[in-house]
Design an enzyme around this catalytic site. Structure first.
Site, PDB file in Angstrom:
ATOM      1  N   SER A  46       0.846  -1.194   0.000  1.00  0.00           N
ATOM      2  CA  SER A  46       0.000   0.000   0.000  1.00  0.00           C
ATOM      3  C   SER A  46       0.879   1.241   0.000  1.00  0.00           C
ATOM      4  CB  SER A  46      -0.890   0.010   1.248  1.00  0.00           C
ATOM      5  OG  SER A  46      -1.485   1.275   1.441  1.00  0.00           O
ATOM      6  N   TYR A  54      -3.198  -1.828   9.890  1.00  0.00           N
ATOM      7  CA  TYR A  54      -3.054  -1.942   8.440  1.00  0.00           C
ATOM      8  C   TYR A  54      -1.755  -1.300   7.954  1.00  0.00           C
ATOM      9  CZ  TYR A  54      -4.055  -1.499   3.460  1.00  0.00           C
ATOM     10  OH  TYR A  54      -3.985  -1.564   2.090  1.00  0.00           O
ATOM     11  N   LYS A  66       1.701  -3.220   6.331  1.00  0.00           N
ATOM     12  CA  LYS A  66       2.215  -2.995   4.978  1.00  0.00           C
ATOM     13  C   LYS A  66       3.685  -2.565   5.009  1.00  0.00           C
ATOM     14  CE  LYS A  66      -1.565  -4.115   2.842  1.00  0.00           C
ATOM     15  NZ  LYS A  66      -1.643  -5.350   2.036  1.00  0.00           N
TER      16      LYS A  66
END
EC number: 1.1.1.1
Length: 288
Positions: A153, A166, A170
Site C-alpha cells: 500500500s 493496516y 504494509k
C-alpha cells in the site's frame, strides 16, 4: 544485435507461465486473475470466498487455465496445499502473487485499536505473505527462477493518519519483500511489491461500513472521497491499473526488476496535500 523493442505488442506476456493468486476471488485479485489468463497464464485462485472463487472460474470457463483452491493464507497447511496443487495440476509455479489482505478497522487512534484486531491483520497481511513466499520459494529454488509479488500500500511509503494495524502491516510486508529479494536473488527469483493508492474493492467497502450497500452507491461514495484526497486529478485508479502493474512485474519485461516497491498512487506519496492546500488558499487570498 537485439532491437530495443523486442516485445510484440499483440503477444501474450505470460504465455506458458503458472501463477497462484491469493485473495483472487474478488477485487484486485479477481481483476488480476482475468488479466493473467488473458495473457496466457494458467492460474490457481486461492481464497476463502468459495462461492466467488468458483463463480470466477465458471466465468472464465476452462479448468485447463484456471482452478479454485480454498486457502486461508494464515494456515501453513492451506498455503502448502495451494502451491502443491498448482504444481500437481500445471507442472510448475512461476508466479506467486500474495494479494490477500484485510484492513481492520478505520479508527486511526492507537487507544481505540483492539489487540485482537491488530494481531488478526498481521496474521493475514504479514504472516500470510510470509507463508506464500516460503512455499513458493520451496518449489522455485530448485528451478532457479520465479517471481514473488506482494500487494502492499502507498500507506507504507509515507506516514498517514490511518489504522495502525493496516499501515504497520504494509511496512512489514515491504521489509519482507526487500529481505527476500536479497536472499532469493541468488536463486534467480525476483521479489517485488505493488503499492496502490485507494481502490474501490469489497475490502474497502467493508472498511467503510458499506459492505451491503448498493454497489453503485459504494463506488460513487468511495471514489468521491478518494478523488478529493488524490494528487493526480481527472483520472480514477481502478483495480485494473493494479492488475496491469502486477502483469508487468510478473512478465519477462521485468526480468531484471527485483526489490522494487512499485507505488501506483499518482504521486500522492511524494506530496504534502495539507501544505499544498494551505498554499493554494494563501495564493487565492493574496490575489483577491
Amino acid at each position: 544485435m537485439n532491437g530495443c523493442c523486442s516485445q510484440d505488442p499483440t503477444s501474450k506476456r505470460l504465455e506458458g507461465k503458472v501463477a497462484v493468486i491469493t485473495g483472487g476471488a474478488s477485487g484486485i485479485g479477481a481483476c488480476t486473475v482475468k488479466l493473467f489468463v488473458k495473457h496466457g497464464a494458467k492460474v490457481v485462485i486461492a481464497d476463502v470466498q468459495d462461492e466467488l472463487g468458483h463463480s470466477l472460474c465458471k466465468e472464465i470457463g476452462s479448468e485447463d487455465v484456471v482452478t479454485y483452491v480454498h486457502c486461508d493464507v494464515s494456515s501453513d497447511s492451506d498455503v502448502k496445499n495451494v502451491v502443491d496443487s498448482a504444481v500437481s495440476k500445471y507442472g510448475k509455479l512461476d508466479i506467486m502473487f500474495s494479494n490477500a489482505g484485510v484492513s481492520g478497522g478505520l479508527d486511526p487512534r492507537i487507544l481505540a485499536t483492539e489487540n485482537d484486531e491488530f494481531k488478526k491483520v498481521f496474521e493475514v497481511n504479514v504472516f500470510g505473505g510470509f507463508l506464500a513466499a516460503k512455499h513458493a520459494a520451496r518449489v522455485m529454488i530448485p528451478e532457479k527462477k520465479g517471481c514473488i509479488l506482494f500487494t502492499s500500500s502507498n500507506s507504507a511509503a509515507i506516514a498517514i493518519p490511518g489504522p495502525h494495524s493496516y499501515v504497520v502491516s504494509k511496512h512489514a510486508l515491504n521489509g519482507l519483500m526487500k529481505n527476500l529479494s536479497a536472499e532469493l536473488g541468488q536463486h534467480g527469483i525476483r521479489v517485488n511489491c505493488v503499492s496502490p493508492f485507494g481502490v474501490v474493492t469489497p475490502m474497502m467497502a467493508t472498511a467503510f461500513g458499506m459492505k451491503d450497500a448498493d454497489p453503485e452507491v459504494v463506488k460513487a461514495t468511495i471514489e468521491g472521497l478518494l478523488a478529493s484526497a488524490a494528487n493526480l486529478k481527472e483520472v480514477t485508479l481502478g483495480a485494473e491499473d493494479i492488475a496491469n502493474a502486477a502483469l508487468y512485474l510478473a512478465s519477462d519485461e521485468a526480468k531484471y526488476v527485483s526489490g522494487l516497491n512499485l507505488v501506483v498512487d499518482g504521486g500522492y506519496s511524494v506530496t504534502n496535500p495539507s501544505f499544498t492546500a494551505t498554499l493554494q488558499k494563501a495564493f487565492a487570498v493574496a490575489h483577491v
